[in-house]
Design a protein around this motif. Sequence first.
Motif, mmCIF file in Angstrom:
data_model
loop_
_atom_site.group_PDB
_atom_site.id
_atom_site.type_symbol
_atom_site.label_atom_id
_atom_site.label_comp_id
_atom_site.label_asym_id
_atom_site.label_seq_id
_atom_site.Cartn_x
_atom_site.Cartn_y
_atom_site.Cartn_z
ATOM 1 N N PRO A 154 -9.101 9.205 84.079
ATOM 2 C CA PRO A 154 -9.320 8.072 84.833
ATOM 3 C C PRO A 154 -10.397 7.291 83.663
ATOM 4 O O PRO A 154 -11.232 7.934 83.071
ATOM 5 N N SER A 155 -10.384 5.984 83.737
ATOM 6 C CA SER A 155 -11.464 5.201 83.036
ATOM 7 C C SER A 155 -12.310 4.185 83.569
ATOM 8 O O SER A 155 -11.823 3.888 84.689
ATOM 9 N N PHE A 156 -13.279 3.640 82.999
ATOM 10 C CA PHE A 156 -14.116 2.660 83.467
ATOM 11 C C PHE A 156 -13.432 1.315 83.290
ATOM 12 O O PHE A 156 -12.862 1.135 82.315
ATOM 13 N N LYS A 157 -13.857 0.225 84.021
ATOM 14 C CA LYS A 157 -13.704 -1.226 83.689
ATOM 15 C C LYS A 157 -14.075 -1.598 82.396
ATOM 16 O O LYS A 157 -15.385 -1.040 81.944
ATOM 17 N N SER A 158 -13.718 -2.497 81.851
ATOM 18 C CA SER A 158 -14.005 -2.725 80.309
ATOM 19 C C SER A 158 -15.598 -3.650 80.408
ATOM 20 O O SER A 158 -16.202 -3.623 79.390
ATOM 21 N N MET A 159 -16.011 -4.056 81.604
ATOM 22 C CA MET A 159 -17.178 -4.644 81.730
ATOM 23 C C MET A 159 -17.399 -5.988 80.868
ATOM 24 O O MET A 159 -18.622 -6.162 80.641
ATOM 25 N N ASN A 160 -16.299 -6.680 80.367
ATOM 26 C CA ASN A 160 -16.603 -7.732 79.603
ATOM 27 C C ASN A 160 -16.906 -9.031 80.272
ATOM 28 O O ASN A 160 -17.689 -9.831 79.825
ATOM 29 N N ASN A 161 -16.588 -8.943 81.603
ATOM 30 C CA ASN A 161 -17.111 -10.073 82.612
ATOM 31 C C ASN A 161 -18.386 -9.624 83.409
ATOM 32 O O ASN A 161 -18.512 -10.388 84.514
#
Length: 190
Positions: free
Chosen positions: A118-125
């Motif tokens: 599993p991975s984390f959200k990109s957090m670009n927003n």
Amino acid sequence: MNVCVRTVSRIWNLAKEQLDLGQEVNVSSKKKVNVGRKRKELDLARTATIPLNRRRTIRSLARCLGVPRSTLHDRFQLKELKRITNTVKPFLKPANKIARLKFCISMMDEHSISTPYPSFKSMNNMVHIDEKWYDTTRVKNTYYVLPGEPKPERTVLNTNSIGKVMFLTAVAKPRYNDEGQLTFDGKIGT
């Protein structure tokens, strides 16, 4: 061997003399091992019995142990004492721990949760905002002045209510274009 020729010659001649006399050859160093002033006996185990507020400086610890400050400083240099820094950490109640865990889980990418990695959200927003409070002055300051120069005069109405300044800062994730050049450094403002 990083020694001068005279040293090698002296050792060689010493070995030849011992062989001529029929003795066993011994060219080991004749320097005494324990030379110089002996260290004072000091029971550092007593340090653990002294309260922590009395162990903040070498001077106060030496006073509690009844030894000179220089003796204790020498032991510190010999690594028999250790200096540590300690910061106050927030006490987390179970509800705080659960809230933190829920926040971490909310940052997981929903499409990758069922996968083996599993991975984390990109957090670009995502924009991160935090504030920091500073006192406008300290109660006690040290200054270096020239001889004859007047002392600086600093006044406040009450030393318990010194004015404060707050900085509010907002940052985000930096952005790069396809060539790897920085297009947005992530600093929104302070």
